[in-house]
Write a protein that holds these residues in place. Structure first.
Motif, PDB file in Angstrom:
ATOM      1  N   ASN A   1       0.806  -1.220   0.000  1.00 39.35           N
ATOM      2  CA  ASN A   1       0.000   0.000   0.000  1.00 39.35           C
ATOM      3  C   ASN A   1       0.843   1.276   0.000  1.00 39.35           C
ATOM      4  O   ASN A   1       0.304   2.369   0.187  1.00 39.35           O
ATOM      5  CB  ASN A   1      -0.944  -0.007   1.207  1.00 39.35           C
ATOM      6  N   HIS A   2       2.149   1.109  -0.210  1.00 40.61           N
ATOM      7  CA  HIS A   2       3.065   2.256  -0.347  1.00 40.61           C
ATOM      8  C   HIS A   2       2.933   3.221   0.839  1.00 40.61           C
ATOM      9  O   HIS A   2       2.819   4.437   0.652  1.00 40.61           O
ATOM     10  CB  HIS A   2       2.804   2.986  -1.666  1.00 40.61           C
ATOM     11  N   MET A   3       2.954   2.665   2.038  1.00 39.09           N
ATOM     12  CA  MET A   3       2.815   3.474   3.251  1.00 39.09           C
ATOM     13  C   MET A   3       4.209   3.939   3.689  1.00 39.09           C
ATOM     14  O   MET A   3       4.841   3.368   4.572  1.00 39.09           O
ATOM     15  CB  MET A   3       2.108   2.656   4.338  1.00 39.09           C
ATOM     16  N   GLU A   4       4.674   4.996   3.053  1.00 38.51           N
ATOM     17  CA  GLU A   4       6.057   5.436   3.238  1.00 38.51           C
ATOM     18  C   GLU A   4       6.303   6.031   4.622  1.00 38.51           C
ATOM     19  O   GLU A   4       7.461   6.163   5.036  1.00 38.51           O
ATOM     20  CB  GLU A   4       6.435   6.456   2.157  1.00 38.51           C
ATOM     21  N   ASN A   5       5.256   6.434   5.310  1.00 35.82           N
ATOM     22  CA  ASN A   5       5.438   7.004   6.653  1.00 35.82           C
ATOM     23  C   ASN A   5       5.272   5.963   7.755  1.00 35.82           C
ATOM     24  O   ASN A   5       5.082   6.293   8.920  1.00 35.82           O
ATOM     25  CB  ASN A   5       4.486   8.172   6.881  1.00 35.82           C
ATOM     26  N   VAL A   6       5.345   4.681   7.394  1.00 35.06           N
ATOM     27  CA  VAL A   6       5.380   3.583   8.365  1.00 35.06           C
ATOM     28  C   VAL A   6       6.769   2.973   8.322  1.00 35.06           C
ATOM     29  O   VAL A   6       7.291   2.656   7.251  1.00 35.06           O
ATOM     30  CB  VAL A   6       4.321   2.509   8.046  1.00 35.06           C
TER      31      VAL A   6
END
Length: 434
Positions: free
Chosen positions: A290-295
């Motif tokens: 899900n391209h959750m770059e801030n995780v």
């Protein structure tokens, strides 16, 4: 007069990073003025891997800060494979039984509820072998925990597990639980029958080892810099990434806060998971998909560095899956409030950790499964990131901990409860209070 001898079955013990292993180290060392203590545990192996220096013999004898430690060798294991874990646990169980023969003149036997069911049975074995008083410390009720998490649905096995653990409870001189909600679970187990003698003692944190630090502290700054967290607003989950915390569903809530999310004071919002566990790979896969770059996922920290990593957070998660109330207490709460940081709780009404949060008003809390409220609580912290109320929440938690959840407070209670096992008195409701 020579101190009484206390035998502890610990499964994991220092230097393993398992929370119960760390708690038992502090408990054992804290009771040395009252007891001679021997611990029977596995060789360091919480990660599943065993260091070469522990692969040659079946038993290892050590002394750690005055505590005699007998370590039993177990096979390496994969946390994602049930058969691998079962083989590891059964090896510990049978070798710990044999190691009991190597310990002499025991007055008290103390075991915890890890590994599930077998921890209690080890204590019964030690009691019979050594003709000693037996104290059973239930950190997690099983099979109730297994049922709550859906780890197994084999009713025959679950019924058998419950029978064995009730058997262990019946043969104790005292059961010690770590939550007020767990007292109620014990009573339900024996409804209409004689309830074993019991006491309630909170787990704790060493408030002198974990304490508030400014974000400008050198070590805190170094931790943030190492993981690219400088000038971020950090929601941190620190601990076991396991089945009992509903983390997969919480990741779906976190997905609603994309990389460009900023706080009221213009800091980027980051969700940091510090630790490891059986579902870590699933969480990482979901993040990547899900391209959750801030995780961000960060490895377990050495105990000596734990205060720095915990202080790097702005808000801490304390979460449990639905059904865990009365079964287990997330001890991570104690380390979180020790830092003076606010807490974002996802905990059932009446659960011990939630009772503490409500008594202290150290954060925001809602029911497991109420993902809309979780979303709202995250947004509240984001929108109030620069408010004094956030700091006030953290201070309230720390003040409560110093009075009620400090290490010396709980260790003293354990000493009293163990020594009282030979006395003829019933634990009453008033004594269960803090």
């Amino acid at each position: 007069m020579k101190n009484k001898h206390l035998l502890i079955y610990a499964h994991y013990y220092h230097p393993d990073v398992a929370s119960t292993g760390q708690i038992l180290k502090e408990l054992a060392e804290g009771m040395l003025s009252n007891f001679r203590i021997t611990v029977i545990c596995v060789v360091p192996s919480y990660s599943g891997v065993i260091a070469p220096q522990y692969q040659g013999e079946k038993y290892y004898f050590e002394n750690i800060n005055g505590v005699d430690v007998i370590r039993v060798r177990v096979p390496e294991f994969d946390k994602t494979r049930k058969n691998s874990r079962v083989k590891n646990i059964l090896t510990y169980f049978f070798r710990a039984m044999w190691a009991t023969r190597k310990v002499k003149e025991v007055d008290y036997v103390y075991s915890i509820s890890q590994p599930p069911i077998l921890g209690g049975l080890l204590g019964v074995w030690g009691k019979w072998m050594k003709h000693a008083k037996y104290i059973y410390n239930i950190q997690d009720f099983n099979p109730e925990q297994i049922i709550a998490t859906g780890y197994s649905k084999n009713q025959m096995i679950l019924n058998l597990m419950l029978w064995f653990d009730k058997f262990s409870c019946k043969h104790t001189n005292k059961v010690i639980v770590v939550g007020r909600d767990m007292v109620e679970t014990l009573k339900r187990r024996f409804e209409g029958k004689d309830i074993p003698k019991y006491a309630f003692v909170n787990n704790w944190i060493d408030e002198k080892a974990i304490y508030p630090l400014e974000l400008t502290d050198f070590h805190v700054t170094a931790f943030r810099k190492k993981y690219g967290l400088e000038n971020k607003f950090i929601f941190m989950y620190s601990g076991n990434l396991g089945l009992y915390y509903d983390l997969e569903n919480l990741m779906r809530v976190i997905k609603k806060f994309p990389q460009e999310t900023k706080t009221a004071d213009e800091r980027d919002v980051v969700f940091a998971f510090v630790g490891d566990g059986s579902i870590r790979d699933k969480l990482v896969l979901y993040k990547d998909k899900n391209h959750m770059e801030n995780v961000i996922f960060i490895p377990y920290q050495d105990k000596a560095d734990l205060s720095y990593s915990l202080n790097a957070a702005d808000v801490h998660w304390c979460v449990s899956a639905k059904g865990i109330k009365g079964v287990s207490v997330p001890s991570k709460l104690y380390g979180e409030i020790a830092t003076g940081k606010p807490v974002l709780g996802v905990l059932e009404n009446g659960a011990e950790a939630r009772l503490i949060m409500e008594e202290t008003q150290c954060g925001l809390v809602c029911e497991p499964g109420d993902y809309e409220q979780v979303d709202r609580n995250i947004r509240w912290f984001i929108n109030h990131a620069d408010d004094e109320e956030i700091s006030t929440m953290g201070r309230r938690g720390r003040e409560f901990l110093e009075k009620n959840l400090a290490k010396d407070v709980s260790v003293k209670k354990y000493i009293e409860e163990i020594l009282s096992c030979g006395d003829h008195f019933e634990v009453n409701e008033q004594k269960l209070g803090n």
